[in-house]
Design an enzyme around this catalytic site. Structure first.
Site, PDB file in Angstrom:
ATOM      1  N   SER A  85       0.814  -1.222   0.000  1.00 24.72           N
ATOM      2  CA  SER A  85       0.000   0.000   0.000  1.00 24.72           C
ATOM      3  C   SER A  85       0.845   1.268   0.000  1.00 24.72           C
ATOM      4  CB  SER A  85      -0.944   0.000   1.211  1.00 24.72           C
ATOM      5  OG  SER A  85      -0.214  -0.062   2.412  1.00 24.72           O
ATOM      6  N   THR A 204      -1.796   4.046   4.360  1.00 21.34           N
ATOM      7  CA  THR A 204      -0.831   5.090   4.034  1.00 21.34           C
ATOM      8  C   THR A 204       0.105   5.229   5.208  1.00 21.34           C
ATOM      9  OG1 THR A 204      -2.452   6.315   2.742  1.00 21.34           O
ATOM     10  CG2 THR A 204      -0.674   7.615   3.709  1.00 21.34           C
ATOM     11  N   THR A 222       1.857   6.981  -0.166  1.00 14.28           N
ATOM     12  CA  THR A 222       0.960   5.848  -0.375  1.00 14.28           C
ATOM     13  C   THR A 222       0.877   5.472  -1.853  1.00 14.28           C
ATOM     14  OG1 THR A 222      -1.299   5.062   0.085  1.00 14.28           O
ATOM     15  CG2 THR A 222      -1.106   7.284  -0.736  1.00 14.28           C
ATOM     16  N   ARG A 232      -7.003   8.453 -10.428  1.00 15.80           N
ATOM     17  CA  ARG A 232      -7.535   8.799  -9.096  1.00 15.80           C
ATOM     18  C   ARG A 232      -6.398   9.224  -8.163  1.00 15.80           C
ATOM     19  NH1 ARG A 232      -6.828   6.982  -3.508  1.00 15.80           N
ATOM     20  NH2 ARG A 232      -8.733   7.514  -2.408  1.00 15.80           N
ATOM     21  N   THR A 255      -5.248   8.586   7.273  1.00 16.74           N
ATOM     22  CA  THR A 255      -5.274   7.357   6.482  1.00 16.74           C
ATOM     23  C   THR A 255      -6.724   6.940   6.336  1.00 16.74           C
ATOM     24  OG1 THR A 255      -4.413   5.089   6.327  1.00 16.74           O
ATOM     25  CG2 THR A 255      -4.947   5.890   8.533  1.00 16.74           C
ATOM     26  N   GLY A 256      -7.014   6.160   5.311  1.00 17.69           N
ATOM     27  CA  GLY A 256      -8.391   5.730   5.095  1.00 17.69           C
ATOM     28  C   GLY A 256      -8.946   6.280   3.796  1.00 17.69           C
TER      29      GLY A 256
HETATM   30  N1  ASP Z   1      -5.775   7.612   2.200  1.00 19.69           N
HETATM   31  C1  ASP Z   1      -5.324   6.727   1.158  1.00 19.69           C
HETATM   32  C2  ASP Z   1      -6.015   7.076  -0.130  1.00 19.69           C
HETATM   33  O1  ASP Z   1      -7.198   7.362  -0.125  1.00 19.69           O
HETATM   34  C3  ASP Z   1      -5.528   5.283   1.464  1.00 19.69           C
HETATM   35  C4  ASP Z   1      -5.335   4.853   2.889  1.00 19.69           C
HETATM   36  O2  ASP Z   1      -4.653   5.490   3.657  1.00 19.69           O
HETATM   37  O3  ASP Z   1      -5.886   3.824   3.308  1.00 19.69           O
HETATM   38  O4  ASP Z   1      -5.380   7.016  -1.149  1.00 19.69           O
END
Ligand code: ASP
Length: 349
Positions: A85, A204, A222, A232, A255-256
């Site tokens: 990731s 991330t 990330t 994207r 993150t997320g």
């Molecule tokens: N925030 C990151 C994204 O949307 C992914 C993650 O941190 O899980 O690309």
């Protein structure tokens, strides 16, 4: 990635007793904190933050600058071929391209970022050079790659055989639904159905540091959401969304689900809430609640976590779902991993 899942499980269940005790001490210290700066410290999102923090600590423990520490630290997961990731070996977009997002920021508002960058193992170093050597903040795609090559970075294949295999597995059953899975779903932390070993499809590294001179800095990097739509870009390279630092107040990272973080200018919001007097923990919680209030019917499908540090070195975190963790490293302890507080503390199905 199975190892990582087991590691996290172990951390959260068994081994986390000591982490929890340490977190308790940290919280108690925060509660009784004088407003004095308490020394160098670095914090990072997720379990892979432990190794990243250790690398950052090699800079901080020698009196180095927080900005150099975060740039050094996040390169560890960027190069980790088991980490799908972040950086090299990150899972590709739905067309098979590995595209990376990263940002870096110091306490004075200096910042740099790259988005949808391909073929470069360390997007964070390119982001640093965008900050140091251009009048701009964000370079994207082909232009970011051109800039990186002109700065001497080497072009390389970031899609590893393992990631390629996972992508082909996904293609067999793919219905295009870009969503971030939840850590508490029955396929486990960071897991995703149909992916070998339950490997994660997001996460991330966001890292925040304060150095011995009290200077703050942050970095975020990330490969974004696995199997994402081509082009994207998530929150991580967007200053104010995935990362924000203000030397007068503190720093935050996220993150997320990046789209929800961008919509709410998440990391900027956390820092502004700290400016208004909230602790890092309270600020992260309020930013999470802001997202939930705007998505009342989708809350259980969303994961967003915030991590914050104020200018005194106090740390806090909050997430929507159970399972988010953050790593803390300072002069007392180099390998702390702390489960974040969350809105939902139990599994859902
Ligand atoms: N925030 C990151 C994204 O949307 C992914 C993650 O941190 O899980 O690309």
């Amino acid at each position: 990635m199975t190892d990582r899942r087991n590691f996290l499980k172990a951390s959260l269940l068994g081994a986390s007793a000591s982490a929890l005790a340490w977190a308790g001490k940290l919280a108690a210290k925060q509660a009784s904190t004088s407003q004095a700066f308490s020394g160098a410290r670095v914090v990072s999102t997720w379990d892979f933050g432990v190794a990243a923090n250790k690398a950052a600590w090699t800079v901080l423990s020698q009196g180095g600058h927080a900005l150099d520490a975060v740039e050094t630290g996040v390169q560890v997961p960027e190069s980790d071929l088991k980490n799908h990731s972040v950086g090299k070996a990150g899972y590709p977009d739905r067309d098979g391209h590995v595209t990376l997002d990263a940002s870096i920021m110091d306490a004075d508002g200096n910042c740099g970022a790259v988005a949808a960058l391909e073929h470069i193992e360390h997007p964070i170093c390119v982001a640093r050079l965008v900050m140091d050597r251009t009048p701009h903040v964000l370079l994207v795609g082909e232009g970011a790659l051109q800039f990186a090559l002109a700065q001497g970075f080497k072009k390389q294949e970031l899609l590893t055989p393992e990631s390629d295999k996972a992508w082909h597995e996904w293609l067999k059953t793919a219905r295009y639904q870009p969503s971030i899975n939840s850590e508490v779903h029955d396929y486990g932390h960071g897991g995703s159905p149909g992916m070998p070993g339950g490997a994660g499809n997001h996460d991330t590294i966001g890292m925040l540091a304060i150095d011995a001179q009290g200077r703050l800095a942050g970095a975020c990097t990330t490969s974004g959401m696995a199997w994402k739509m081509r082009g994207r870009v998530g929150d991580s390279p967007i200053i104010g969304a995935g990362l924000y630092v203000d030397g007068e107040v503190g720093a935050a990272t996220s993150t997320g689900v990046g789209e929800e973080v961008i919509r709410n200018a998440g990391s900027f919001l956390v820092v502004e809430l700290m400016r208004q007097g909230r602790s890092p923990q309270e600020a992260c919680k309020e930013a999470v609640m802001r997202i939930i209030r705007r998505r009342p019917t989708q809350t259980k499908e969303l994961q967003v976590g915030f991590l914050a540090m104020n200018k005194h070195g106090d740390v806090g975190a909050w997430a929507i779902q159970h399972g988010f963790s953050y790593a803390v490293c300072d002069a007392k302890k180099q390998d702390g991993l702390i489960p974040s507080s969350s809105v939902y503390s139990t599994s859902f199905s």
